[in-house]
Design a protein around this motif. Structure first.
Motif, short mmCIF file in Angstrom:
data_model
loop_
_atom_site.label_atom_id
_atom_site.label_comp_id
_atom_site.label_asym_id
_atom_site.label_seq_id
_atom_site.Cartn_x
_atom_site.Cartn_y
_atom_site.Cartn_z
N ALA A 120 -9.58 0.25 -2.70
CA ALA A 120 -8.73 1.43 -2.76
C ALA A 120 -8.37 1.76 -4.21
O ALA A 120 -8.42 2.92 -4.63
N LEU A 121 -8.02 0.75 -4.98
CA LEU A 121 -7.68 0.98 -6.38
C LEU A 121 -8.90 1.41 -7.19
O LEU A 121 -8.80 2.23 -8.10
N VAL A 126 -9.41 5.03 -6.87
CA VAL A 126 -8.51 5.76 -7.77
C VAL A 126 -9.01 5.66 -9.19
O VAL A 126 -9.05 6.65 -9.94
N VAL A 137 3.46 -0.44 -4.84
CA VAL A 137 3.74 0.20 -6.13
C VAL A 137 4.48 -0.75 -7.06
O VAL A 137 4.08 -0.96 -8.21
N VAL A 179 0.21 8.77 -8.55
CA VAL A 179 0.19 8.03 -7.28
C VAL A 179 1.63 7.83 -6.84
O VAL A 179 2.42 7.18 -7.53
N ASN A 233 2.59 6.65 -3.65
CA ASN A 233 2.77 5.47 -2.80
C ASN A 233 1.44 4.75 -2.64
O ASN A 233 0.37 5.35 -2.80
N LEU A 234 1.51 3.46 -2.33
CA LEU A 234 0.31 2.67 -2.10
C LEU A 234 0.66 1.65 -1.02
O LEU A 234 1.36 0.67 -1.27
N HIS A 265 -0.27 -0.97 2.22
CA HIS A 265 -1.30 -1.89 2.70
C HIS A 265 -0.77 -2.61 3.94
O HIS A 265 0.38 -3.07 3.96
N THR A 281 -5.68 -0.14 3.37
CA THR A 281 -4.93 0.20 2.17
C THR A 281 -4.94 1.71 2.01
O THR A 281 -5.99 2.34 2.11
N VAL A 298 -3.63 4.99 -0.37
CA VAL A 298 -3.10 5.48 -1.64
C VAL A 298 -2.73 6.94 -1.47
O VAL A 298 -3.59 7.76 -1.15
N ILE A 357 -1.45 10.28 -3.29
CA ILE A 357 -1.34 10.87 -4.62
C ILE A 357 -0.71 12.24 -4.48
O ILE A 357 -1.13 13.06 -3.67
#
Length: 379
Positions: A38-39, A42, A286, A315, A317-318, A320, A337, A339, A341
């Motif tokens: 997921a990261l 981004v 986060v 971003v 919220n994140l 999981h 997960t 994300v 934005i």
């Protein structure tokens, strides 16, 4: 163990220590691989210091001769997993999603990259007028892909009229033990939550040849329980009932590196006792990621110019969530997960009695890539 596996290991341990700051003595289950994907989706749209911070937190630069080589290796691994998930011996389903506000303009190159590298097709949504119904639709999509195990990934209010992008990764695993536990041998037994607290739980048992490793430097021992196919669960059990906190304080990527370096060690006869357990947990990531140094991504200075020419992307919220169930047949696990934005000789028999808190991993045998990691404090 390759560079990507080492990167995921280091990130996973960093994250575990951050989670433990707010989750003391609570059961923990998460998928470092899901979070990294997921990261990475981004990061594919990040530039400047925002991207540099993400590379550092994910340990990408430390393990590879060059960022380009590291990214190519990671992309190759992700593409391989996404395209080759039909192992007849187990289910391992990894799915990525890109949901974009219909009035928002993405850079075409970003949309094409996510489609090519992550199999993430752009799906247009109407966050401006129907944020909550769209949120519920995304949650249902996740629920379906994880066989009903991950629900309400995006909590109420997490997507609103200012949201423009929702990136989601889901991972679902269901595997059978290579050597199953016989249900007839499952008995009620005592699990020591700590020295002063105990509870009665269902304890499974079996005996056989397993890879077993004493870890005197960590006052622990480790056992590998293989699934059918190329995945295994490794359990790291402290010698003392209250030893898991000391083990966690010493936890570092060398724990599995040590095992990987000795993975050809001979199997031993082991009597295994393991509780049946089911865990599910959700985390908002986060703050932990900020603490690890990924700060710009979540504030107005975020540089996400690789996604869109729109200014002020941040971003917001994140989230999981993970689930795991371990029983006599095998293991079922899922994670997602999200994300959000927004703008802004005669063998010596070893005993492995997991009747007190322990750490566990589900990983790939060939390179020890961690799909799930957790701590069982209480079944």
């Amino acid at each position: 163990m390759d560079a990507i596996s080492k990167s995921v290991h280091k990130f996973s341990y960093d994250l575990l220590k951050e989670i433990l700051k707010s989750e003391q003595k609570k059961n923990i289950i998460y998928s470092p691989f899901s979070i990294v994907i997921a990261l990475k989706m981004v990061m594919s749209g990040a530039n400047g210091q925002t991207k540099s911070q993400m590379e550092k937190v994910l340990h990408l630069l430390q393990e590879c001769p060059s960022l380009k080589e590291c990214e190519e290796e990671l992309q190759s691994d992700i593409k391989g997993l996404l395209s080759n998930q039909k192992d007849k011996k187990y289910e391992l389903n990894i799915v990525n999603g890109l949901f974009g506000e219909k009035t928002f303009t993405f850079l075409d190159q970003y949309v094409q990259l996510l489609k090519k590298e992550y199999n993430a097709e752009l799906q247009t949504v109407d966050f401006k007028k129907n944020a909550d119904p769209e949120r519920q639709k995304i949650n249902e999509w996740v629920k379906c892909l994880t066989n009903g195990k991950i629900t309400n990934l995006y909590g109420e209010g997490s997507l609103n009229e200012s949201s423009v992008i929702a990136l989601v990764n889901t991972i679902y695993f269901k595997g059978q033990w290579a050597k199953k536990f016989n249900p007839e041998n499952t008995r009620e037994g005592t699990f020591h939550v700590n020295k002063n607290e105990k509870k009665t739980v269902k304890m499974m048992s079996k005996s056989g040849k397993f890879k077993f490793l004493a870890l005197p430097e960590l006052k622990s021992k480790a056992l590998m329980l293989p699934y059918e196919g190329d995945l295994s669960m490794i359990i790291v059990l402290p010698d003392e009932v209250d030893g898991v906190n000391e083990l966690l304080s010493k936890a570092n990527p060398d724990l599995l590196t040590t095992w990987a370096q000795r993975k050809n060690l001979r199997e031993k006869e082991v009597d295994v006792i393991l509780p049946k357990f089911k865990l599910e947990h959700g985390y908002e990531l986060v703050q932990p990621l900020k603490s690890l140094g990924m700060t710009d991504l979540f504030q107005s200075k975020a540089d996400l110019s690789g996604m869109s020419n729109t200014k002020g992307l941040v971003v917001s919220n994140l989230a999981h969530k993970s689930y795991i169930e371990v029983n006599e047949e095998g293991t079922e696990a899922a994670a997602a997960t999200a994300v959000g934005i927004g703008v802004t000789s005669l063998p010596i028999r070893e005993s492995f009695n997991a009747d007190h808190p322990f750490i566990f991993f589900i990983l790939r045998n060939s390179d020890f890539l961690i799909f799930f990691q957790g701590v069982l404090f209480s079944p």
